[in-house]
Design an enzyme around this catalytic site. Sequence first.
Site, PDB file in Angstrom:
ATOM      1  N   ARG A   1      -3.261  -8.883 -20.738  1.00  0.00           N
ATOM      2  CA  ARG A   1      -4.325  -8.488 -21.828  1.00  0.00           C
ATOM      3  C   ARG A   1      -3.699  -7.479 -22.803  1.00  0.00           C
ATOM      4  NH1 ARG A   1      -7.523  -4.008 -21.394  1.00  0.00           N
ATOM      5  NH2 ARG A   1      -9.425  -5.249 -22.132  1.00  0.00           N
TER       6      ARG A   1
ATOM      7  N   GLU B   1       1.994  -7.366   9.030  1.00  0.00           N
ATOM      8  CA  GLU B   1       2.015  -6.141   9.575  1.00  0.00           C
ATOM      9  C   GLU B   1       2.623  -5.464   8.044  1.00  0.00           C
ATOM     10  OE1 GLU B   1       1.268  -2.247  10.856  1.00  0.00           O
ATOM     11  OE2 GLU B   1       0.251  -4.326  11.453  1.00  0.00           O
TER      12      GLU B   1
ATOM     13  N   ASP C   1      -9.368   1.328 -24.698  1.00  0.00           N
ATOM     14  CA  ASP C   1      -9.898   1.136 -23.072  1.00  0.00           C
ATOM     15  C   ASP C   1      -9.761   2.356 -22.467  1.00  0.00           C
ATOM     16  OD1 ASP C   1     -10.184  -1.646 -23.171  1.00  0.00           O
ATOM     17  OD2 ASP C   1      -8.323  -2.131 -22.650  1.00  0.00           O
TER      18      ASP C   1
ATOM     19  N   PRO D   1       0.962  -1.087   0.157  1.00  0.00           N
ATOM     20  CA  PRO D   1      -0.085  -0.126  -0.154  1.00  0.00           C
ATOM     21  C   PRO D   1       0.733   1.197   0.077  1.00  0.00           C
ATOM     22  CG  PRO D   1      -0.212  -1.101   2.234  1.00  0.00           C
ATOM     23  CD  PRO D   1       0.542  -1.905   1.133  1.00  0.00           C
TER      24      PRO D   1
END
Length: 245
Positions: free
Chosen positions: A154, A116, A169, A89
């Site tokens: 893809r 953690e 896209d 993150p």
Amino acid sequence: MHIDILTLFPEMIEGVFNSSILKKAQDKNKFSYNLVNFRDYSVNKHKKVDDYPYGGGAGMVLTPQPIFDAVETITKEKSSKPRVILMCPQGEPYNQKKAEELAKEENLVFICGHYEGYDERIRKHLVTDEISIGDYVLTGGELGAMAVIDSVIRLLPDVLGNQESAPEDSFTTGLLEYPHYTRPADFRGLKVPDILLSGDHAKIYNWRRKESLKRTYERRPELINSHTLSEEDNKLLDTLIKSDE
């Protein structure tokens, strides 16, 4: 392309890789993958891969030894150094531009963490990229890695049935994609815009461009600031802005 995924839960990934576009891409030999349970590389007699953080604090931290040994083992015979990607993150926010960059690589290694966090030496001395798929925290890196891998595979040549799909896209062009319609032309009184039935490709292109700008302006206006607009685009955008005033 070959992809190695370091994970404590390989069963989470197998189903995704053996379904839909990813399965078809493997059948076409467009990519291969290897799931590596890095617990197998632990030298701890109980096969532990985590420990308490120095300095105290909540949670457990992944130890460096199993991950270092796993990465070194799977990369030692590769002809070129692969990109080693840490799902985290705290990493670089993921976007389509990054997907296009990774799609040019021959080898990718993904590290999926739990608990953690990671011992900092993994970040500093082992990985080449840290990637985050959003400003939220998941229980592990597997879901994030699967999202990244799907978006990369893809883009490989001949993976999608229609080769025009990927270039159009959302985000590939810098803007959100225009609306799509299909049969029937009239569904419960809800009609497809006449211009899409006209057969006039120039007018259809202009309509789609206008709708793409409109959708981006309404939903993700920050994307417009980072996109180079043509003179005609700017005229359309000015019209949209004035209509909102």
